[in-house]
Scaffold this active site. Structure first.
Site, PDB file in Angstrom:
ATOM      1  N   GLU A  37      40.490 108.044  39.723  1.00 32.98           N
ATOM      2  CA  GLU A  37      39.566 107.323  40.610  1.00 32.98           C
ATOM      3  C   GLU A  37      38.997 108.280  41.641  1.00 32.98           C
ATOM      4  OE1 GLU A  37      37.958 105.665  44.020  1.00 32.98           O
ATOM      5  OE2 GLU A  37      39.936 106.561  44.079  1.00 32.98           O
ATOM      6  N   ASP A  82      45.838 108.074  40.186  1.00 31.02           N
ATOM      7  CA  ASP A  82      45.808 109.490  40.602  1.00 31.02           C
ATOM      8  C   ASP A  82      46.127 109.697  42.078  1.00 31.02           C
ATOM      9  OD1 ASP A  82      43.320 108.127  40.920  1.00 31.02           O
ATOM     10  OD2 ASP A  82      42.258 110.015  41.152  1.00 31.02           O
TER      11      ASP A  82
HETATM   12 ZN    ZN Z   1      41.103 107.847  47.866  1.00 28.50          ZN
HETATM   13 ZN    ZN Z   2      42.003 105.217  46.657  1.00 28.73          ZN
END
Ligand code: ZN
Ligand code: ZN
Length: 408
Positions: free
Chosen positions: A135, A69
């Site tokens: 994440e 991401d």
């Molecule tokens: Zn980050």
């Molecule tokens: Zn990262």
């Protein structure tokens, strides 16, 4: 067979960043590349996650993880391949950029998958290539585990991964023990009673309540956490009111808490709640405040023995003197969720991505760190890892670390 050059692949991913749980294009690229390399590939694991399995005889299983991401950041690097992407986020149009460098992670894992598949005589066992969503907001690793990652694809013997960092390209950082901090995001809503700005006596002002709370929260770390312990409490957002002459009803605070030790973490979270409630009471709030933990990342803890084994292998990539202990990082990571859920060791290292010429003159690692503190780092709109030798070393580090864990 498509065999896109890794630097081109990186630039393509960099120009097409996607927000957490919306990494459909990135996931499709990862899946295409895994299939081309000969991995048994499954998409849609835990949302947009992708899993590739490469079996090569009897032996242990190494899980290699990359997060996919990007962030709602307007890229200002001025690079020819800078992102101009925008996306919808909670009904708002926001710019999107790979300001944390997850495009480096995806590219390096693709490169490592290709190399491991091409050189099967050098290892025996199973490689699990895991491309993880989300994440940055937390929850991506958990979503894959909850979607049966280990039941469906087997349990690894070790979890390996890397994060690009503003240390010089050519350096790797491995820290045994707690390596990345636990992070909790706390939302506080303070309830006052709105009214005309000219008549504070008829209102309970949540703006003043919020201001007093923000100041008092500074005493959590300075007065309640021991000098030898690490904790950060940052109020990153204060929202209240619209115009000068209206006292609003509510105020909202968003607070980020970082820690390594679960006891310290609990102490900080308890203190925050106590202070928020007490400041509301001190202001005569008509209702109790709401305190909600929006997201929690556990600390990423590198298994000491496994870290040493991996460090020795990484020394073969860049030289022992270039594998440094970066100290604990107050940034956070959910990669540890995989290792904890599987009950196996984690080794997660830093991959140098900064232009080495910037560090000319710095001789010790402490001097390097001082320079690193002056250049744009992860999450900055100016964060710009150099493509090479970062990708080359990132691929070699993953492959070499994997070899250290698989049977020969
Ligand atoms: Zn980050
Ligand atoms: Zn990262």
């Amino acid at each position: 067979m498509i065999d896109v050059n890794l630097a081109d692949l990186y630039r393509d991913l960099h120009q097409h960043p996607e927000l957490a749980f919306a990494e459909t294009r990135t996931a499709a690229v990862a899946a295409r590349e895994l299939r081309a390399a000969g991995f048994e590939t499954t998409e849609g694991v835990g949302g947009t996650g992708v899993v590739g399995v490469l079996r090569n005889g009897d032996g242990p299983t190494a899980l290699l993880r990359a997060d996919m991401d990007a962030l709602p950041v307007l890229e200002k690097t001025g690079l020819p391949y800078a992102s101009t992407a925008v996306a919808d986020r909670e009904g708002e149009r926001v710019p999107v950029a790979h300001a944390c460098g997850h495009d480096v992670h995806v590219t390096c894992l693709i490169g490592a998958a290709r190399r491991l598949a091409a050189q099967r005589e050098g290892w025996r066992g199973t490689v699990l290539a895991v491309f993880q969503p989300a994440e940055e907001v937390g929850g991506g690793a958990e979503a894959m585990v909850d979607d049966g990652l280990f039941d469906r694809f087997g349990k690894p013997d070790v979890v390996l991964g890397q994060h690009v960092a503003p240390i010089p390209a050519g350096f790797l950082g491995v820290r045994p023990g707690p390596a990345f901090a636990a992070a909790d995001t706390v939302r506080v809503v303070l309830h006052g009673r709105g009214g005309h700005g000219s008549r504070p006596e008829a209102a309970v002002d949540p703006v003043v309540m919020a201001a007093a709370t923000v100041l008092r929260l500074q005493t959590v770390v300075s007065r309640e956490i021991a000098g030898g312990d690490t904790c950060v409490v940052t109020v990153g957002a204060v929202r209240a009111g619209t115009v000068a002459n209206i006292i609003p009803d509510d105020a909202e605070l968003l607070i980020s808490v970082r820690s390594y030790d679960p006891v310290v973490r609990t102490r900080a979270l308890t203190a925050i709640e106590r202070i928020v409630r007490a400041e509301a009471a001190a202001s005569g709030a008509p209702r109790d405040p709401e305190v909600t933990v929006l997201s929690s990342f556990p600390a990423a803890v590198n298994d000491a023995e496994a870290a040493e084994r991996t460090r020795a292998a990484l020394a073969g990539v860049v030289g022992a003197e270039r594998v440094v202990d970066p100290g604990p990082v107050t940034g956070s990571e959910d990669v540890g969720v995989f290792a904890t859920a599987a009950g196996v060791p984690l080794v997660y290292w830093l991959l140098g991505g900064a232009d080495p010429t910037v560090f000319a003159g710095a001789r010790t690692f402490d001097e390097l760190r001082h320079v690193a503190a002056t250049i744009p780092a992860n999450h900055s709109p100016l964060f710009a890892p150099v493509i090479e030798p970062t990708l080359d070393i990132g691929v070699a580090a993953l492959v070499t670390a994997t070899h250290a864990w698989l049977a020969v």
